[in-house]
Scaffold this active site. Structure first.
Site, PDB file in Angstrom:
ATOM      1  N   ASP A  41       0.791  -1.231   0.000  1.00 42.63           N
ATOM      2  CA  ASP A  41       0.000   0.000   0.000  1.00 42.63           C
ATOM      3  C   ASP A  41       0.825   1.284   0.000  1.00 42.63           C
ATOM      4  O   ASP A  41       1.749   1.440   0.817  1.00 42.63           O
ATOM      5  CB  ASP A  41      -0.880   0.051   1.248  1.00 42.63           C
ATOM      6  CG  ASP A  41      -1.790  -1.133   1.397  1.00 42.63           C
ATOM      7  OD1 ASP A  41      -1.662  -2.095   0.631  1.00 42.63           O
ATOM      8  OD2 ASP A  41      -2.626  -1.106   2.319  1.00 42.63           O
ATOM      9  N   SER A 101      -0.734   0.561   7.324  1.00 38.46           N
ATOM     10  CA  SER A 101      -1.038   1.708   6.468  1.00 38.46           C
ATOM     11  C   SER A 101      -1.563   2.917   7.226  1.00 38.46           C
ATOM     12  O   SER A 101      -2.197   2.800   8.278  1.00 38.46           O
ATOM     13  CB  SER A 101      -2.056   1.297   5.404  1.00 38.46           C
ATOM     14  OG  SER A 101      -1.476   0.416   4.477  1.00 38.46           O
TER      15      SER A 101
END
Length: 464
Positions: A41, A101
Site C-alpha cells: 500500500d 497503512s
C-alpha cells in the site's frame, strides 16, 4: 520486530538482494518498485515544501512480506526520484508486528502521520476477534525524521461491536474540525468506516459511522474522503463482496461511493459504489491534493490474497505502485488520467497505422475517435478487445494465473495505454474506466488491424 540496527546488521543480505533485482528482465522503467523485497500500500502521500513524498508498505529483507516498515521515495517532478531511508520501523510495543497503512496531514508546517500499529499476541487466536491490536499511532515529522510515536487509539477506544480489525486512518479538515476516517470490521462481519473528530489532531472522540443498509463486504479497508468540484467522495476497499460477471471480479475490490454528508449533523446518503479499476492488480488507492490543486491518486499495483503470482520473486522483489493519476469528475463519476508530468517521459513519436507492429514493451499509445468494435494485441499473447458493449482483457498464457477481465461499456471513444516492461495501465474514455495489471510476456508485439495509434517511446524515471 525489525528496527534500524537489525536492518543494518542485515545490510549485506539487502545488498545482495538489490544486486539480484537489477538482473531481472522484468524490471520496470517508469514505475516505483522496491529496491529489494516486498512493496504494497502507498502511505502518507503528500507534497511538503516543494517536494512530493511517497511512502509505502515495505518489507526490505523479504520479497514475500514480513516485518512491514514504511519505505520512502521523494521527487520534485515525478521523473527523478530519490530513494530515501526507511521512514518507520516496527520497533515499538505499539507496532512491533508491522507499521501498517496510514496517511499524512500537514498542519503548522509539520507533517502529522497517522498509521496503524499491528501487534499479534502469542497464542491460539483467530487474530480477528481475539489476539490482535490495531493501534492508531501519530507521529509528527519533517518528512524524514520524527521523535515519539504517540498512541491515539487502541482497541478499547473503538466501539465494542468492532473486531480487532480497525485500521488505515485518513484525516479530513472541515469547519475547524479534523475528522479521522478509519476502516473497520464489526463482530457481525460487516464492513464500515468509523469517523472520529478532533480540534487539535491529538484528542479524538468517536463521532459517527458510515455503512450500507445492505450486505457489502465483511471489511472496509483504506478509506479516503475528499471533495472535488463541491462533490464528496468516499474511497474504500471492501473485502468479501460477491463476484459478478462484469463487476467485482477480483478477490477484493477498490472503488468509491459518491456521498452526500453533513459531518456536523452526522447524516449521510451513499450513492452507487463504482470500481476505480477493472484490472487484476489495483488495491489500496490513496489520494492527496498538491499545490496545483490537483487531487492525485496512487495505488498498489498488486492484490492481497490473489491466486496469481509474480516471477519477480526469483529476483528478490515483488510489486510496484501505479503511475500517479489526476482525479476529475465527469457526470458525477470519478475519472483518472495520468498526471501531465508523465508526458515528459516521451521520446520519439510514431504514427502506428492499423496492421503495423511495434516490437517493444515500453511505450505510451493513444487511439481516438473510435467508432466500432476492435481488437488490440498488447503483447504477443495478451489482447484487449471490444464487441457488443463488452471490453475484454485476456492475459494469455504468460501472466502467472491472471486470466480474463470483462467490463460493460456502452461506447468507447478513446484509449490511452501505458505499457511498461511488466505492467499495463489502460485508460478508456478519458479515464472513466481503467484496467491495471502486471504482465510477464516473453515477446512483445503491439498490433491492431482495427485502430491507428499515436505511439510514444518512453524514457525511464531515474532513481538516485
Amino acid at each position: 520486530m525489525l528496527d534500524k540496527k537489525i536492518f543494518e546488521d542485515n545490510f549485506t543480505k539487502f545488498s545482495e538482494m538489490k544486486n539480484k533485482v537489477k538482473k531481472d528482465p522484468n524490471l520496470l522503467k517508469f514505475h516505483i518498485y522496491p529496491e529489494a523485497g516486498w512493496l504494497n500500500d502507498p502511505n502518507g502521500l503528500c507534497e511538503y515544501k516543494g517536494r512530493y513524498h511517497i511512502y509505502y508498505q515495505y518489507s526490505p529483507l523479504d520479497e514475500n512480506k514480513s516485518d512491514i516498515c514504511w519505505g520512502h521515495v521523494s521527487t520534485e517532478d515525478f521523473l527523478n526520484y530519490k530513494r530515501e531511508d526507511i521512514f518507520i520501523y516496527p520497533d515499538f510495543k505499539l507496532d512491533k508486528d508491522g507499521a501498517y497503512s496510514g496517511s499524512a496531514f500537514i498542519k503548522d508546517d509539520k507533517i502529522n502521520f497517522f498509521y496503524t500499529g499491528n501487534v499479534k499476541h502469542d497464542g491460539d487466536y483467530d487474530f480477528i476477534k481475539e489476539g490482535r491490536e490495531h493501534n492508531t499511532v501519530r507521529i509528527v515529522s519533517d518528512a524524514y525524521n520524527y521523535s515519539d510515536k504517540i498512541l491515539i487509539f487502541d482497541n478499547d477506544d473503538y466501539p465494542r461491536e468492532m473486531t480487532k480489525h480497525v485500521r488505515d486512518p485518513k484525516i479530513y479538515e472541515k469547519d475547524g474540525y479534523y475528522y479521522m476516517f478509519i476502516g473497520a470490521r464489526s463482530i457481525e462481519d460487516k464492513g464500515l468506516v468509523l469517523v472520529y473528530r478532533s480540534k487539535d489532531l491529538e484528542n479524538f472522540t468517536y463521532h459517527m459511522r458510515i455503512e450500507t443498509d445492505y450486505d457489502f463486504g465483511f471489511m472496509w479497508e483504506c478509506p479516503d474522503f475528499f471533495t472535488i468540484d463541491s462533490k464528496d467522495f468516499l474511497i474504500l476497499c471492501p473485502q468479501g463482496v460477491e463476484n459478478e460477471t462484469y463487476r467485482y471480479q477480483n478477490i477484493y475490490q477498490s472503488g468509491y461511493f459518491p456521498i452526500e454528508i453533513d459531518l456536523n449533523e452526522k447524516t449521510y446518503k451513499l450513492g452507487e459504489f463504482t470500481e476505480l479499476d477493472y484490472g487484476f492488480d489495483f488495491y489500496a488507492p490513496q489520494t492527496f491534493e498538491d499545490s496545483k490543486s490537483r487531487r492525485i491518486l496512487i495505488a498498489w499495483m498488486g492484490m492481497p490474497d490473489a491466486i496469481y503470482t509474480n516471477p519477480t520473486v526469483n529476483y528478490k522483489w515483488q510489486h510496484c505502485l501505479t503511475i500517479p493519476r489526476k482525479l476529475s469528475v465527469k457526470n458525477g463519476k470519478l475519472c483518472q488520467n495520468p498526471i501531465s508530468e508523465m508526458e515528459n517521459l516521451r521520446k520519439d513519436h510514431i504514427t502506428l497505422k492499423r496492421g503495423e507492429n511495434y516490437e517493444d514493451f515500453v511505450f505510451e499509445a493513444l487511439a481516438k475517435n473510435i467508432k466500432d468494435s476492435f481488437e488490440i494485441n498488447l503483447r504477443s499473447d495478451v489482447s484487449l478487445s471490444y464487441n457488443d458493449g463488452i471490453l475484454i482483457l485476456d492475459m494469455g498464457d504468460s501472466s502467472f494465473g491472471r486470466d480474463i477481465r470483462q467490463v460493460k461499456i456502452d461506447k468507447i471513444n478513446d484509449i490511452r495505454i501505458y505499457s511498461d516492461k511488466s505492467a499495463l495501465e489502460i485508460f478508456v474514455n478519458e479515464g472513466e474506466y481503467v484496467l491495471t495489471s502486471r504482465v510477464y510476456s516473453e515477446n512483445a508485439g503491439f498490433y491492431s488491424e482495427d485502430l491507428d495509434f499515436d505511439l510514444y517511446t518512453l524514457n525511464s524515471i531515474d532513481f538516485i
